[in-house]
Design an enzyme around this catalytic site. Structure first.
Site, PDB file in Angstrom:
ATOM      1  CG  HIS A  48       5.752   7.996  -1.914  1.00 46.73           C
ATOM      2  ND1 HIS A  48       6.544   7.004  -1.387  1.00 46.73           N
ATOM      3  CD2 HIS A  48       6.176   8.167  -3.194  1.00 46.73           C
ATOM      4  CE1 HIS A  48       7.384   6.587  -2.306  1.00 46.73           C
ATOM      5  NE2 HIS A  48       7.192   7.267  -3.412  1.00 46.73           N
ATOM      6  CE1 TYR A  49       5.454  11.588  -6.900  1.00 46.42           C
ATOM      7  CE2 TYR A  49       3.701  10.400  -5.776  1.00 46.42           C
ATOM      8  CZ  TYR A  49       4.549  10.551  -6.851  1.00 46.42           C
ATOM      9  OH  TYR A  49       4.531   9.643  -7.871  1.00 46.42           O
TER      10      TYR A  49
END
Ligand code: MG
Length: 667
Positions: free
Chosen positions: A300-301
């Site tokens: 996600h990051y």
């Protein structure tokens, strides 16, 4: 006496009415480059000492400005608002603020807004209040309806926020110390309201809000001066308080670029822009490995980082300074997109390793569409941007990203597909969890072994208890000693073969003092998996290899160390573990977080051996798809009876079919 009382009350009312009134902030003029093209009239009026008229001229200038472009707002006559955004805008009129998806319904912050209200002691709830996520929906609601109530209220809240959240000095590193939910004292609020990440968020979003509201009669010349002085203060604050590293620094740098690009009239604009570009150029080589993996090893990051780097290119592009980014930067962002494409399952979701959240296909396609504009020649990005209608699939299936430690076994890009994503990387940062060796496994349209996820980030003891539960090593598909978290997370790849009939990954992690975990994964015939786990070293204690399935019915066969899922649909699996005679199979507590503060119960098991000698503990686990309801008969045994540093050989039998699996390390 009575008259005095009334007079007093009247004074209070008048004062309260004036509390959020805007004043002409003449200090704005020295902040501006009055020689900037278009500001001639502003300059002349200011020099004549007519600052009120100069502010009026400045507002006229901004209402008619055409040389500055916003990457996300290209046509103010075509603004659209979703039902959800409309609700956030309307709720905000009552001071019910949409702060955090994980805390719904939203909290009400009072008629007299209490910016320090903290109904649940989760730091995110308090930090994110200061991102003003409802301001942009208010702007859209204003544009769509033309109703001045949104503009009036926005101006009111904007001024109220300035008044009640003054910037007082705290040490730079103290912004990140708000981790126990218990910080008190005068500096408490500033740590939330003025944390650089939140400041940068406002810096970016206020560019759009400015465009939405600038034509409103409620956006007065006085308010313009208040806005610009406040905005300038934000940029200056970031400049001297950039986070030291990580994704926060990336966000801050990208948003400084926005500030510099959107308000070029400030004397400091060029230095803001340069500061943002310099940091992004530097950090792309610090925070992104040579294979394109973002160093927090959190999908996600990783995605967020792509979009930060991408947004910077985009704002530069629409304002004519894309050439300030070198080709190397563009190449690195392309690599990041390619690794993300490889990590995704056929339904476009990404594994939930570390603090990752589940994405939706629509969101991811939107991302690919945006990226495809910057990389029109990349046929693979085009394929995902168009959901397969144009472009082409990568010319390979399985793929290793060795520096980041992501390994993907894949037999197809689209369903029916089998895809295993293994995470076995270097020591990572912040959002990374101690989970080396873990995997997610997709079979035939379903994620059968999803990661536990993260559930929450940080806050008081109760919040941290849950965060720590989801982070712990033992709730991942990997091996532990005494169920403790890994002491070392730095996997080495000993072998990768992603092309042969039997594909192999051999990875090793010095998990604990005196206990090394070697995991060998065989992807056999593009169909099933055999995982060999070896716990090597002199450490004594309980060695467990853990497996976590998705939610749904799973039948356990404790006697035979096996389980078979009975999920609805046609994607099921059987798992059987073979180890020493002493090995036992134990059901464990199992949860999977599907969103922030949302979790579902699921089956988890461990295969346990009490290691009481220096000899290695060894397991063979077979994971086989079951599509017709009937699990095959499985057996497996080691050919080399003791751990061998350089070789492994085993026999596996599935019904009548025999497989000899082996490797020899050339070292
Ligand atoms: Mg995890």
């Amino acid at each position: 006496m009575k008259t005095l009382k009334y007079l007093f009350l009247l004074a209070v009312i008048l004062f309260a009415g004036k509390a959020n009134a805007q004043e002409l902030r003449t200090e704005v003029f020295p902040l501006l480059n009055l020689d900037y093209p278009g500001l001639e009239k502003v300059k002349a009026l200011h020099e004549e000492g007519k600052d009120a008229d100069a502010a009026k001229a400045l507002l006229t200038y901004y209402r008619h400005r055409t040389n500055v472009h916003h990457p996300d707002i290209t046509d103010l006559s075509k603004v659209k608002i979703s039902k959800q955004e409309q609700k956030w805008a309307d709720d905000a009129l009552e001071h019910t603020f949409f702060v955090h998806k994980g805390y719904q319904p939203s909290f009400n912050y009072g008629k007299d807004i209490n910016w320090q209200y903290w109904p649940v002691k989760d730091n995110e709830l308090r930090w994110q209040l200061h991102r003003h996520k409802w301001f942009t929906p208010m702007g859209k609601a204003y544009r769509v309806s033309g109703d001045e109530k949104y503009a009036k209220e926005w101006v009111y809240q904007y001024m109220d926020w300035i008044k009640k959240n003054p910037l007082v000095k705290v040490k730079k590193d103290e912004y990140e110390l708000v981790s126990d939910g218990e910080i008190k004292g005068a500096a408490e609020n500033v740590r939330f309201a003025w944390r650089p990440l939140e400041v940068s968020n406002r810096l970016q979003d206020q560019t759009g809000q400015f465009l939405y509201f600038v034509d409103s009669p409620n956006f007065t010349p006085e308010f313009l001066t208040e806005f610009l002085v406040n905005y300038h203060k934000h940029a200056v604050h970031i400049l001297s308080n950039y986070s030291d590293q990580g994704n926060h620094l990336l966000f801050e740098a990208q948003r400084m670029l926005y500030a510099g690009a959107f308000f070029p009239e400030f004397k400091d604009a060029m230095s803001w822009r340069k500061s943002g570009i310099d940091i992004l150029n530097r950090e792309i080589d610090v925070q992104v490995y040579d294979d394109g993996g973002q160093f927090e090893l959190d999908p996600h990051y990783h995605l967020a980082a792509i979009n930060i780097f991408y947004k910077a290119i985009q704002v530069a592009d629409v304002n004519g300074f894309k050439n300030e980014f070198p080709q190397h930067y563009l190449d690195m962002v392309e690599k990041m997109i390619m690794i993300y494409m490889n990590l995704c399952f056929p339904d476009y979701t990404n594994p939930c390793f570390s603090d990752a959240k589940i994405t939706t296909k629509n969101e991811v396609i939107k991302d690919f569409k945006k990226w495809s504009k910057v990389y029109p020649k990349n046929p693979y990005i085009k394929y995902f941007a168009t959901d397969g209608k144009k472009g082409e699939l990568p010319p390979y299936l399985s793929k290793a990203f060795k520096t980041s430690g992501f390994f993907i076994f894949r037999n197809a890009w689209t369903d029916p597909a089998t895809v295993m994503v293994v995470k076995a990387g270097p020591k990572a940062f912040w959002h990374c969890q101690p989970d080396n060796g873990t995997f997610e496994l997709w079979m035939n349209g379903k994620n059968l072994f999803p990661d536990s996820g993260s559930y929450v980030y940080a806050g008081d003891d109760e919040v941290m208890k849950w965060r720590n539960w989801f982070r712990q090593t033992m709730v991942h598909n990997t091996l532990t000693l005494d169920n403790k978290n890994l002491e070392t997370t730095n996997s080495k790849t000993l072998l990768w073969d992603g092309e042969s009939k039997t594909q192999i990954l051999v990875t090793e992690n010095e998990s604990y003092k005196d206990l090394k975990h070697r995991r060998s994964i065989f992807f056999v015939d593009n169909k099933f998996f055999v995982i060999v786990d070896e716990a090597i070293g002199s450490a004594k204690g309980n060695v467990d290899v853990h497996f976590q399935l998705c939610e749904g019915k799973v039948n356990l066969d404790l006697k035979n160390n096996a389980l078979t899922s009975a999920f609805e649909g046609n994607s099921n699996v059987t798992l059987q573990c073979f180890g020493s005679k002493e090995m036992t199979m134990k059901p464990e507590e199992g949860w999977r977080s599907t969103a922030y503060r949302k979790k579902v119960e699921r089956t988890a098991v461990a295969f346990n051996v009490n290691k009481d000698s220096d000899e290695a503990v060894r397991y063979i686990t077979v994971i086989y798809p079951v599509n017709d309801g009937k699990a095959p008969k499985i057996s497996a045994e080691f050919k080399n009876k003791k751990f061998d540093e350089n070789a492994l050989e085993l026999n596996v039998k599935i019904d009548k079919q025999k497989y000899n699996l082996n490797y020899l390390l050339n070292r």
